[in-house]
Scaffold this motif. Structure first.
Motif, PDB file in Angstrom:
ATOM      1  N   MET A 164       0.830  -1.219   0.000  1.00  0.00           N
ATOM      2  CA  MET A 164       0.000   0.000   0.000  1.00  0.00           C
ATOM      3  C   MET A 164       0.850   1.247   0.000  1.00  0.00           C
ATOM      4  O   MET A 164       0.588   2.217  -0.702  1.00  0.00           O
ATOM      5  CB  MET A 164      -0.916  -0.026   1.238  1.00  0.00           C
ATOM      6  CG  MET A 164      -2.013   0.999   1.218  1.00  0.00           C
ATOM      7  SD  MET A 164      -3.193   0.671  -0.113  1.00  0.00           S
ATOM      8  CE  MET A 164      -4.210   2.113   0.078  1.00  0.00           C
ATOM      9  N   GLU A 165       1.878   1.236   0.736  1.00  0.00           N
ATOM     10  CA  GLU A 165       2.797   2.371   0.795  1.00  0.00           C
ATOM     11  C   GLU A 165       3.516   2.529  -0.537  1.00  0.00           C
ATOM     12  O   GLU A 165       3.784   3.672  -0.983  1.00  0.00           O
ATOM     13  CB  GLU A 165       3.812   2.147   1.913  1.00  0.00           C
ATOM     14  CG  GLU A 165       3.197   2.177   3.300  1.00  0.00           C
ATOM     15  CD  GLU A 165       4.216   1.957   4.392  1.00  0.00           C
ATOM     16  OE1 GLU A 165       5.413   1.719   4.012  1.00  0.00           O
ATOM     17  OE2 GLU A 165       3.858   2.028   5.556  1.00  0.00           O
ATOM     18  N   PHE A 166       3.826   1.448  -1.195  1.00  0.00           N
ATOM     19  CA  PHE A 166       4.499   1.531  -2.477  1.00  0.00           C
ATOM     20  C   PHE A 166       3.615   2.226  -3.498  1.00  0.00           C
ATOM     21  O   PHE A 166       4.091   3.045  -4.309  1.00  0.00           O
ATOM     22  CB  PHE A 166       4.863   0.113  -2.952  1.00  0.00           C
ATOM     23  CG  PHE A 166       5.493   0.085  -4.310  1.00  0.00           C
ATOM     24  CD1 PHE A 166       6.825   0.490  -4.479  1.00  0.00           C
ATOM     25  CD2 PHE A 166       4.766  -0.326  -5.417  1.00  0.00           C
ATOM     26  CE1 PHE A 166       7.385   0.460  -5.740  1.00  0.00           C
ATOM     27  CE2 PHE A 166       5.343  -0.349  -6.668  1.00  0.00           C
ATOM     28  CZ  PHE A 166       6.660   0.051  -6.846  1.00  0.00           C
TER      29      PHE A 166
ATOM     30  N   THR B 154       1.345   4.451  -2.950  1.00  0.00           N
ATOM     31  CA  THR B 154       1.262   5.889  -2.621  1.00  0.00           C
ATOM     32  C   THR B 154       2.486   6.618  -3.113  1.00  0.00           C
ATOM     33  O   THR B 154       2.405   7.701  -3.713  1.00  0.00           O
ATOM     34  CB  THR B 154       1.109   6.079  -1.090  1.00  0.00           C
ATOM     35  OG1 THR B 154      -0.041   5.349  -0.649  1.00  0.00           O
ATOM     36  CG2 THR B 154       0.990   7.517  -0.743  1.00  0.00           C
ATOM     37  N   VAL B 155       3.633   6.061  -2.930  1.00  0.00           N
ATOM     38  CA  VAL B 155       4.878   6.719  -3.398  1.00  0.00           C
ATOM     39  C   VAL B 155       4.883   6.799  -4.909  1.00  0.00           C
ATOM     40  O   VAL B 155       5.305   7.810  -5.491  1.00  0.00           O
ATOM     41  CB  VAL B 155       6.096   5.926  -2.882  1.00  0.00           C
ATOM     42  CG1 VAL B 155       7.383   6.457  -3.484  1.00  0.00           C
ATOM     43  CG2 VAL B 155       6.157   5.977  -1.378  1.00  0.00           C
TER      44      VAL B 155
END
Length: 368
Positions: free
Chosen positions: A1-3, A5-6
């Motif tokens: 999920m963080e990937f 967003t980035v």
């Protein structure tokens, strides 16, 4: 999920940078030269322009307004071997931004050097006097040469002005002395011309005044002569109209004798001893004159005859007394001059009676 967003944030940043690179706003009176992959692509005009991001790039930003450049003083040698310092001012504008960018590396420096070399060529063919007085000719020649050379660079030279021409200090001093001498010469010439004109006007005035005085004197003499002529004519007419007698003429002669004796030039008045004979001769002459004009008195003069005779008798007595006194003075003067031993003077005249002075010479001749 963080990937995820980035990644989304990175994509958003790339899109924003792409938009910034793709949009180009050019202000008025400026042109931007655009290259695509290092090659000239096009020239951006004022307004909103779109570029290909990361492919198109702006090479130069060219100002299209007219520019003014003042070059520092340049030493120039004239044809008479004098070193002068000349300041120039150049007016130019860029008409083709692409050629101004690619045809020459630094067009401003090129224009400066071209101006200096052209100015030295032009001034080198002129002497100092002509260089100082031929600025318009030098400006036109510089403008023609610079415009012809800078045309292929996309630059238009509109005007070239020589701001100052400074000769050496010694030459300036000599020029000032020459100018002062020239002004002094002109002042002296103007003063001499003014003095000449004043003398001419004075002489003309004297001439005219002399002519006017001579004319006035001539007119006065003419009028005086005419007056004398009229007076003589009036007296002559009066004598003829009055028809004077011999006694009246003798009386007038006796009245004129004291005026003759009182003249300023008469120092000694000698009375002849034969005074009676002289008076008789004068009376005869006056009698002849009276016979010419007629010795008969007019009826108007008959009433005054007795009064005239009395006055004539009194005048005759006075004349006889004066004659005797003068004769005595002459005798005394002769006696003093000779000391009583010299020659005697004139013989004593016979006594003269007043009646004999008034007698008619014709009557005396009859008695004789």
């Amino acid at each position: 999920m963080e990937f995820v967003t980035v990644l989304l944030v990175a994509v958003a940043l790339i899109v924003m940078v792409t938009l910034v690179k793709a949009v180009r706003i050019v202000p008025q009176q400026r042109q931007d030269v655009v290259e695509r992959l290092g090659k000239y692509k096009r020239t951006l005009n004022p307004g909103l322009n779109l570029l290909v991001p990361f492919v198109d790039a702006v090479r130069t930003k060219v100002d299209m307004r007219e520019q003014v450049v003042s070059f520092p003083p340049q030493p120039v040698i004239t044809s008479d071997n004098l070193v002068v310092s000349i300041d120039t001012v150049l007016y130019f504008k860029v008409i083709d931004a692409a050629r101004a960018t690619y045809e020459i590396s630094n067009f401003l420096q090129a224009i400066e050097q071209l101006t200096v070399t052209t100015l030295r060529n032009v001034i080198g063919s002129l002497d100092l006097e002509r260089a100082l007085t031929s600025r318009e000719e030098i400006n036109r020649h510089l403008s023609g040469v610079l415009d012809e050379t800078t045309g292929r660079w996309g630059i238009k030279v509109t005007r070239v002005e020589i701001k100052a021409i400074e000769p050496p200090a010694s030459i300036r001093d000599s020029m000032e002395k020459q100018m002062r001498a020239e002004r002094d010469r002109r002042a002296a010439i103007l003063t001499a011309e003014g003095h000449k004109q004043s003398q001419i006007l004075t002489a003309e005035g004297d001439k005219q005044s002399a002519v006017l005085r001579a004319d006035g004197d001539r007119q006065a003499r003419i009028l005086q002569a005419e007056g004398q002529a009229k007076a003589i004519r009036t007296v002559f007419d009066a004598i003829h109209q009055s028809n004077p007698s011999q006694k009246v003429l003798a009386y007038q002669y006796l009245q004129a004798l004291p005026q003759i004796a009182n003249g300023t030039a008469n120092k000694v008045w000698i009375i002849p001893a034969e005074l009676t004979k002289a008076l008789e001769g004068m009376g005869g002459a006056l009698g002849g004159l009276s016979q010419m004009v007629g010795d008969q008195p007019t009826p108007e003069a008959a009433d005054h005859a007795s009064a005239v005779e009395r006055e004539a008798a009194e005048a005759a007595q006075a004349a006889a007394a004066a004659a005797r006194q003068i004769h005595d003075e002459v005798r005394v003067a002769e006696a003093q001059a000779t000391g009583g031993h010299g020659p005697q003077g004139l013989p004593a005249p016979e006594p003269v009676s007043p009646g004999s002075l008034l007698q008619d010479p014709a009557d005396q001749r009859e008695r004789g």
